[in-house]
Design an enzyme around this catalytic site. Structure first.
Site, mmCIF file in Angstrom:
data_model
loop_
_atom_site.group_PDB
_atom_site.id
_atom_site.type_symbol
_atom_site.label_atom_id
_atom_site.label_comp_id
_atom_site.label_asym_id
_atom_site.label_seq_id
_atom_site.Cartn_x
_atom_site.Cartn_y
_atom_site.Cartn_z
ATOM 1 N N SER A 181 0.833 -1.205 0.000
ATOM 2 C CA SER A 181 0.000 0.000 0.000
ATOM 3 C C SER A 181 0.869 1.257 0.000
ATOM 4 O O SER A 181 2.011 1.237 0.453
ATOM 5 C CB SER A 181 -0.879 -0.009 1.253
ATOM 6 O OG SER A 181 -1.549 1.223 1.412
ATOM 7 N N HIS A 232 -13.125 -3.390 -2.780
ATOM 8 C CA HIS A 232 -12.366 -2.979 -1.583
ATOM 9 C C HIS A 232 -12.803 -3.796 -0.360
ATOM 10 O O HIS A 232 -12.820 -3.298 0.761
ATOM 11 C CB HIS A 232 -12.555 -1.482 -1.343
ATOM 12 C CG HIS A 232 -11.363 -0.783 -0.744
ATOM 13 N ND1 HIS A 232 -10.472 -0.056 -1.480
ATOM 14 C CD2 HIS A 232 -10.923 -0.697 0.533
ATOM 15 C CE1 HIS A 232 -9.541 0.457 -0.683
ATOM 16 N NE2 HIS A 232 -9.781 0.079 0.543
ATOM 17 N N LYS A 268 -7.402 -0.323 -9.936
ATOM 18 C CA LYS A 268 -8.083 -1.151 -8.923
ATOM 19 C C LYS A 268 -9.407 -0.524 -8.505
ATOM 20 O O LYS A 268 -9.476 0.679 -8.256
ATOM 21 C CB LYS A 268 -7.171 -1.292 -7.690
ATOM 22 C CG LYS A 268 -7.780 -2.057 -6.520
ATOM 23 C CD LYS A 268 -6.740 -2.382 -5.453
ATOM 24 C CE LYS A 268 -7.271 -3.257 -4.344
ATOM 25 N NZ LYS A 268 -7.883 -2.551 -3.236
ATOM 26 N N TYR A 309 -2.097 5.434 -3.889
ATOM 27 C CA TYR A 309 -3.192 6.363 -3.626
ATOM 28 C C TYR A 309 -2.726 7.681 -4.197
ATOM 29 O O TYR A 309 -1.778 8.293 -3.679
ATOM 30 C CB TYR A 309 -3.466 6.469 -2.121
ATOM 31 C CG TYR A 309 -4.425 5.414 -1.612
ATOM 32 C CD1 TYR A 309 -5.579 5.115 -2.305
ATOM 33 C CD2 TYR A 309 -4.186 4.732 -0.424
ATOM 34 C CE1 TYR A 309 -6.466 4.153 -1.846
ATOM 35 C CE2 TYR A 309 -5.073 3.769 0.047
ATOM 36 C CZ TYR A 309 -6.212 3.488 -0.678
ATOM 37 O OH TYR A 309 -7.088 2.540 -0.233
ATOM 38 N N THR A 342 -5.338 2.720 -7.059
ATOM 39 C CA THR A 342 -6.650 2.458 -6.465
ATOM 40 C C THR A 342 -7.563 3.655 -6.694
ATOM 41 O O THR A 342 -7.227 4.790 -6.338
ATOM 42 C CB THR A 342 -6.509 2.161 -4.964
ATOM 43 O OG1 THR A 342 -5.711 0.985 -4.834
ATOM 44 C CG2 THR A 342 -7.865 1.914 -4.319
HETATM 45 C C1 LIG Z 1 -7.500 -3.059 6.816
HETATM 46 C C2 LIG Z 1 -7.564 -2.879 5.324
HETATM 47 C C3 LIG Z 1 -6.854 -1.843 4.745
HETATM 48 C C4 LIG Z 1 -6.873 -1.683 3.354
HETATM 49 N N1 LIG Z 1 -6.090 -0.732 2.785
HETATM 50 C C5 LIG Z 1 -6.015 -0.647 1.435
HETATM 51 C C6 LIG Z 1 -5.089 0.223 0.834
HETATM 52 O O1 LIG Z 1 -4.304 0.887 1.483
HETATM 53 N N2 LIG Z 1 -5.101 0.297 -0.523
HETATM 54 C C7 LIG Z 1 -5.960 -0.437 -1.308
HETATM 55 O O2 LIG Z 1 -5.943 -0.334 -2.532
HETATM 56 N N3 LIG Z 1 -6.804 -1.321 -0.747
HETATM 57 C C8 LIG Z 1 -6.848 -1.449 0.607
HETATM 58 N N4 LIG Z 1 -7.680 -2.371 1.172
HETATM 59 C C9 LIG Z 1 -8.516 -3.227 0.311
HETATM 60 C C10 LIG Z 1 -7.776 -4.520 -0.068
HETATM 61 O O3 LIG Z 1 -6.740 -4.260 -0.973
HETATM 62 C C11 LIG Z 1 -8.720 -5.541 -0.720
HETATM 63 O O4 LIG Z 1 -9.403 -4.928 -1.786
HETATM 64 C C12 LIG Z 1 -9.713 -6.149 0.235
HETATM 65 O O5 LIG Z 1 -9.155 -6.327 1.510
HETATM 66 C C13 LIG Z 1 -10.175 -7.487 -0.296
HETATM 67 O O6 LIG Z 1 -11.165 -8.030 0.460
HETATM 68 P P1 LIG Z 1 -10.950 -9.147 1.606
HETATM 69 O O7 LIG Z 1 -10.270 -8.464 2.759
HETATM 70 O O8 LIG Z 1 -12.345 -9.493 1.897
HETATM 71 O O9 LIG Z 1 -10.136 -10.265 1.043
HETATM 72 C C14 LIG Z 1 -7.660 -2.550 2.555
HETATM 73 C C15 LIG Z 1 -8.368 -3.601 3.170
HETATM 74 C C16 LIG Z 1 -8.319 -3.785 4.528
HETATM 75 C C17 LIG Z 1 -9.040 -4.958 5.138
HETATM 76 O O1 LIG Z 2 -9.014 1.263 5.151
HETATM 77 C C1 LIG Z 2 -8.871 1.143 3.929
HETATM 78 O O2 LIG Z 2 -9.479 0.279 3.276
HETATM 79 C C2 LIG Z 2 -7.964 2.035 3.223
HETATM 80 O O3 LIG Z 2 -7.753 1.836 2.067
HETATM 81 C C3 LIG Z 2 -7.369 3.188 3.946
HETATM 82 C C4 LIG Z 2 -7.554 4.475 3.451
HETATM 83 C C5 LIG Z 2 -7.016 5.561 4.155
HETATM 84 C C6 LIG Z 2 -6.317 5.351 5.334
HETATM 85 C C7 LIG Z 2 -6.126 4.055 5.818
HETATM 86 C C8 LIG Z 2 -6.648 2.969 5.115
#
Ligand SMILES: Cc1cc2nc3c(=O)[nH]c(=O)nc-3n(C[C@H](O)[C@H](O)[C@H](O)COP(=O)(O)O)c2cc1C
Ligand SMILES: O=C(O)C(=O)c1ccccc1
Length: 388
Positions: free
Chosen positions: A130, A285, A261, A154, A180
């Site tokens: 990330s 997401h 994404k 991002y 994303t």
């Molecule tokens: C705690 C958390 C933080 C996330 N942060 C990001 C991120 O920084 N960038 C991003 O593109 N997706 C982020 N995602 C989305 C994940 O890349 C992904 O799309 C998602 O977790 C998939 O679903 P699943 O957790 O049900 O497998 C985040 C997901 C979670 C659970």
């Molecule tokens: O929580 C998330 O899914 C995520 O992508 C995010 C966005 C900003 C700050 C921290 C996490």
């Protein structure tokens, strides 16, 4: 391939007693309950939570229950090959780790991005790091070993900063840029709201910004002198509500493979494809952004059709090895897992992530053995039937 992924089962049956068995759970529910205890209420609500009443988050996972794989007999799938070609690289399997912001915090020592990258090195499963890593992206990339890593962007509102982040990722050796598009503002997340998570988390989101010369140059005082001003600047630049008009600029940022994404609609796939992207990442997401939407798996066939040969990465709701197989059968080139590996990290650091990844791969491999699908190319939509 040196050893089939299913061999993890043999290791556990014959060698791992006293090792893996008592340490790590083998079900998603087991992972969840151990991780909840390890993470504590605030981090648990951040990782486990989703948007609204989490209908879409639950639907993402249950969508897999509506597909059943036909067993094929007399195939003798004694050898399986799960390898896949992606952007000119050969990956040992279609599995990859989806980007998780500030995942570093899930590890006991707060350096979970490095631990996750270490698991990528040990398993060959790529990590999408990330933009919001707790340690700078260069330090994360240094842990990948020979496994390719992807950088998730991002896109900040400051274009020069966006460019700088991409240049750094290229220099650090990342092999693709994943932009994303669905999170320029975060969704309505009741669990995070009730634990007032974001003000606390924000302070940990800054590593790739405070280590960036462009970000630093825009501040009156250094982030070390005035961390509050840096955090305020971060909040100002973090989210960029991009439009299709920005795609040519994004494309011009890098010659690395560019993946967008958060795409679920076939028309958006066509527009992205016209804009010259190298891959489409179908995802909602993990149900953290919009609630009430289509389960991502139900969007996948339309995305694959519109992608018309362009690689399609998929995530949202993958919990088991059978889910990985079903997503591939529905046309995904590569399949991302999110929360499960974060839970592995919380429970056991690098070893915990390796366990989660090896378990997913073993289950997928053994399913392909038992049901008679020796390679990923044998898995097609005709291998599945709608069961509910
Ligand atoms: C705690 C958390 C933080 C996330 N942060 C990001 C991120 O920084 N960038 C991003 O593109 N997706 C982020 N995602 C989305 C994940 O890349 C992904 O799309 C998602 O977790 C998939 O679903 P699943 O957790 O049900 O497998 C985040 C997901 C979670 C659970
Ligand atoms: O929580 C998330 O899914 C995520 O992508 C995010 C966005 C900003 C700050 C921290 C996490």
């Amino acid at each position: 391939m040196s050893q089939p992924f299913g061999f993890y089962q043999n290791e556990i049956y014959f060698e791992g007693l006293g090792g893996v068995v008592p340490r790590f759970p083998f079900t998603y529910e087991g992972l969840e309950s151990r991780a909840e205890a390890a993470l504590g209420p605030s981090l648990w609500s951040y990782v486990a939570g989703g948007a609204g009443d989490e209908l879409t988050q639950r639907a993402n996972a249950s969508a897999f229950e509506r597909w059943g794989l036909y067993p094929r007999i007399f195939v003798g799938a004694a050898r399986r090959d799960l390898s896949v070609e992606l952007f000119g690289m050969t990956l040992p399997s279609p599995l990859f780790m989806a980007p998780i912001g500030v995942i570093g915090l899930c590890a006991q020592d707060g350096h979970g991005d490095l631990a996750t990258a270490g698991a990528a090195a040990r398993t060959g499963v790529p990590m999408v790091a990330s933009t919001l890593t707790v340690d700078p992206l260069e330090e994360v990339a240094a842990e990948f070993g020979s496994t390719p890593g992807f950088f998730q962007l991002y896109t900040p509102t400051d274009r020069e900063l966006a460019e700088s982040l991409v240049r750094r990722a290229e220099k650090a050796g990342f092999k693709a840029i994943v932009v994303t598009l669905d999170t320029w503002v975060t969704g309505w997340r009741p669990r995070d709201l009730s634990t007032a998570n974001f003000p606390q988390l924000r302070g940990h989101c800054l590593a790739n910004y405070t280590s960036d010369p462009v970000f630093r140059a825009a501040l009156d005082r250094t982030p070390e002198e005035d961390p509050r001003a840096a955090a305020i600047r971060w909040a100002q630049v973090f989210g960029n509500p991009l439009t299709w008009d920005d795609l040519p600029w994004l494309r011009s940022l890098t010659e690395l493979p560019l993946i967008v994404k958060g795409i679920c609609h076939p028309e958006d796939v066509r527009r992205a494809k016209d804009g010259g992207v190298d891959g489409i990442y179908c995802s909602n997401h993990g149900g953290r952004q919009a609630n009430g939407g289509l389960p991502a798996l139900d969007a996948l066939p339309g995305v694959v059709e519109a992608a018309d040969g362009l690689p399609v990465l998929f995530d949202s709701g993958v919990r088991t090895g059978t889910d990985v197989v079903k997503a591939v059968a529905l046309g995904a080139t590569a399949v991302g897992v999110g929360r499960p590996y974060a839970y592995g990290l919380a429970i056991g650091g690098t070893d915990g992530v390796v366990h989660v990844l090896r378990s997913l791969l073993a289950e997928a491999d053994l399913l392909m053995a038992v049901d008679g699908y020796p390679t990923l190319a044998d898995l097609t939509p005709e291998s599945l039937r709608r069961v509910l």
